[in-house]
Design an enzyme around this catalytic site. Structure first.
Site, PDB file in Angstrom:
ATOM      1  N   TYR A   1      70.831 -27.485  35.547  1.00  0.00           N
ATOM      2  CA  TYR A   1      71.309 -26.640  34.417  1.00  0.00           C
ATOM      3  C   TYR A   1      72.841 -26.902  34.558  1.00  0.00           C
ATOM      4  O   TYR A   1      73.315 -26.839  33.079  1.00  0.00           O
ATOM      5  CB  TYR A   1      70.763 -25.299  34.803  1.00  0.00           C
ATOM      6  CG  TYR A   1      71.134 -24.057  33.531  1.00  0.00           C
ATOM      7  CD1 TYR A   1      70.415 -24.163  32.405  1.00  0.00           C
ATOM      8  CD2 TYR A   1      72.110 -23.379  33.951  1.00  0.00           C
ATOM      9  CE1 TYR A   1      70.545 -23.247  31.449  1.00  0.00           C
ATOM     10  CE2 TYR A   1      72.501 -22.208  32.841  1.00  0.00           C
ATOM     11  CZ  TYR A   1      71.674 -22.386  31.677  1.00  0.00           C
ATOM     12  OH  TYR A   1      71.892 -21.384  30.694  1.00  0.00           O
TER      13      TYR A   1
ATOM     14  N   SER B   1      76.983 -22.391  28.669  1.00  0.00           N
ATOM     15  CA  SER B   1      76.600 -21.385  29.540  1.00  0.00           C
ATOM     16  C   SER B   1      78.048 -21.244  30.637  1.00  0.00           C
ATOM     17  O   SER B   1      78.577 -22.358  30.614  1.00  0.00           O
ATOM     18  CB  SER B   1      75.619 -21.645  30.499  1.00  0.00           C
ATOM     19  OG  SER B   1      75.587 -20.637  31.549  1.00  0.00           O
TER      20      SER B   1
HETATM   21  P1  NDP Z   1      64.949 -17.546  26.009  1.00  0.00           P
HETATM   22  O1  NDP Z   1      64.043 -18.148  27.077  1.00  0.00           O
HETATM   23  O2  NDP Z   1      64.832 -15.879  25.991  1.00  0.00           O
HETATM   24  O3  NDP Z   1      64.909 -17.922  24.679  1.00  0.00           O
HETATM   25  C1  NDP Z   1      64.915 -19.430  24.667  1.00  0.00           C
HETATM   26  C2  NDP Z   1      64.613 -19.620  22.980  1.00  0.00           C
HETATM   27  O4  NDP Z   1      64.683 -20.990  22.713  1.00  0.00           O
HETATM   28  C3  NDP Z   1      63.403 -19.382  22.558  1.00  0.00           C
HETATM   29  O5  NDP Z   1      63.536 -18.983  21.200  1.00  0.00           O
HETATM   30  C4  NDP Z   1      62.539 -20.570  22.765  1.00  0.00           C
HETATM   31  O6  NDP Z   1      61.425 -20.993  21.700  1.00  0.00           O
HETATM   32  C5  NDP Z   1      63.595 -21.672  22.284  1.00  0.00           C
HETATM   33  N1  NDP Z   1      63.191 -22.974  22.933  1.00  0.00           N
HETATM   34  C6  NDP Z   1      63.320 -23.018  24.239  1.00  0.00           C
HETATM   35  N2  NDP Z   1      62.850 -24.387  24.645  1.00  0.00           N
HETATM   36  C7  NDP Z   1      62.556 -24.938  23.307  1.00  0.00           C
HETATM   37  C8  NDP Z   1      62.031 -26.001  22.906  1.00  0.00           C
HETATM   38  N3  NDP Z   1      61.846 -27.270  23.762  1.00  0.00           N
HETATM   39  N4  NDP Z   1      62.069 -26.401  21.631  1.00  0.00           N
HETATM   40  C9  NDP Z   1      62.338 -25.625  20.701  1.00  0.00           C
HETATM   41  N5  NDP Z   1      62.711 -24.241  21.026  1.00  0.00           N
HETATM   42  C10 NDP Z   1      62.904 -24.090  22.255  1.00  0.00           C
HETATM   43  O7  NDP Z   1      66.293 -17.923  26.516  1.00  0.00           O
HETATM   44  P2  NDP Z   1      67.954 -17.125  26.134  1.00  0.00           P
HETATM   45  O8  NDP Z   1      67.489 -16.503  24.856  1.00  0.00           O
HETATM   46  O9  NDP Z   1      68.191 -16.587  27.476  1.00  0.00           O
HETATM   47  O10 NDP Z   1      68.897 -18.505  26.062  1.00  0.00           O
HETATM   48  C11 NDP Z   1      68.989 -19.020  24.916  1.00  0.00           C
HETATM   49  C12 NDP Z   1      70.343 -19.951  25.392  1.00  0.00           C
HETATM   50  O11 NDP Z   1      71.133 -19.332  25.818  1.00  0.00           O
HETATM   51  C13 NDP Z   1      69.805 -21.091  26.095  1.00  0.00           C
HETATM   52  O12 NDP Z   1      70.551 -22.420  25.787  1.00  0.00           O
HETATM   53  C14 NDP Z   1      70.336 -21.002  27.552  1.00  0.00           C
HETATM   54  O13 NDP Z   1      70.694 -21.702  28.560  1.00  0.00           O
HETATM   55  C15 NDP Z   1      71.794 -20.176  27.148  1.00  0.00           C
HETATM   56  N6  NDP Z   1      72.198 -19.139  27.917  1.00  0.00           N
HETATM   57  C16 NDP Z   1      71.513 -18.037  28.295  1.00  0.00           C
HETATM   58  C17 NDP Z   1      72.021 -16.801  29.359  1.00  0.00           C
HETATM   59  C18 NDP Z   1      71.378 -15.829  29.678  1.00  0.00           C
HETATM   60  O14 NDP Z   1      71.529 -15.111  30.524  1.00  0.00           O
HETATM   61  N7  NDP Z   1      70.224 -15.434  29.008  1.00  0.00           N
HETATM   62  C19 NDP Z   1      73.250 -17.370  29.885  1.00  0.00           C
HETATM   63  C20 NDP Z   1      73.913 -18.378  29.360  1.00  0.00           C
HETATM   64  C21 NDP Z   1      73.507 -19.183  28.435  1.00  0.00           C
HETATM   65  P3  NDP Z   1      59.599 -20.747  22.237  1.00  0.00           P
HETATM   66  O15 NDP Z   1      59.831 -19.611  22.953  1.00  0.00           O
HETATM   67  O16 NDP Z   1      59.205 -20.538  20.653  1.00  0.00           O
HETATM   68  O17 NDP Z   1      59.392 -21.918  22.848  1.00  0.00           O
END
Ligand code: NDP
Length: 237
Positions: A146, A132
């Protein structure tokens, strides 16, 4: 478009948001994709059906389960570590176990997954971690855990690039700014504050992040490793 025909990819956390876009992009470009999810079975099944990929339930909070998943999926040409969580709130009030779980999902599991993947990965393999821009800049209170976790991924990539470089395996961090997902919706309450930090005053789209991941996973990026790739509308500039 990059040609990933004949390539095998594993995406940790691919059921929603940025991870689902990465699954869609790698699969559309020809890769054989498996992805993990934790809680969103329906969404995962939908992405799998839509893309011809395989969804498997593996909780990134469970280090050994993820290591086994990586080992059993190998040899991988591409590993994308996307699963990550954020916890907001006063650091003085936060539950220590919840913070440790965040560190497990965001830092410890990514480290072990990357190392396990490299054991079987062919020369020239690709490891991409979703960090991030908050690894570089944290302009608001309440998100220190975070920020710690995303900064740690920078050290992970710099260090493992040295270990894996002799085999041509690259490891890079993609650092998004605000991206329109369930975790950070474009119309959420933080929108105006976040956009005030940015030169391009909108949330990014998950597909834009997936495009950067596809480039890093492709043949043009063979000399790019141990590096951070920020895609943030100048949030951190
Ligand atoms: P979302 O919450 O929209 O989606 C998260 C995804 O990760 C889902 O598919 C979820 O699966 C999966 N996930 C979460 N926890 C687990 C776990 N314990 N085990 C397996 N899968 C897991 O997040 P984003 O798409 O927004 O974020 C994705 C990545 O990008 C993260 O690392 C986040 O920190 C990073 N990021 C996001 C930003 C943003 O503004 N959106 C900005 C900067 C970085 P399920 O629902 O099935 O648990």
């Amino acid at each position: 478009m990059t040609d990933f025909h004949g390539k095998t990819a594993l995406v940790l956390g691919g059921s929603r948001g940025i991870g689902a876009s990465i699954v869609r992009r790698l699969a559309a470009d020809g890769a054989k994709v498996t992805f993990t999810y934790a809680g969103s079975r329906e969404a995962a099944e939908q992405v799998a059906a839509e893309t011809g990929s395989t969804a498997v339930r593996t909780d990134s909070a469970d280090r050994d389960a993820v290591i086994a998943r990586v080992r059993d999926s190998g040899p991988l040409d591409i590993l994308v570590i996307n699963s990550g969580i954020a916890i907001f709130g006063d650091a003085l009030e936060q539950d220590a176990d919840a913070i440790d779980r965040l560190f497990q999902i965001n830092v410890q599991t990514p480290y072990h997954a990357a190392v396990e993947a490299a054991r079987q990965m062919p020369d020239g393999g690709r490891i991409i971690v979703i960090g991030s821009v908050n690894g570089d800049r944290m302009p608001i209170p309440g998100m220190a855990s975070y920020a710690v976790s995303k900064s740690a991924l920078q050290g992970l990539a710099r260090g493992l690039a040295r270990d894996f470089g002799p085999r041509g395996i690259t490891i890079n961090v993609v650092q998004p700014g605000p991206i329109d997902t369930d975790a950070n919706p474009q119309d959420g309450p933080m929108k105006d504050l976040m956009h005030s930090f940015m030169a391009i005053k909108r949330h990014g789209r998950p597909e834009e992040v997936a495009g950067m991941v596809a480039w890093l996973a492709g043949p043009e990026a063979g000399f790019v490793t141990g590096a951070m790739h920020t895609i943030d509308g100048a949030f951190g500039a």
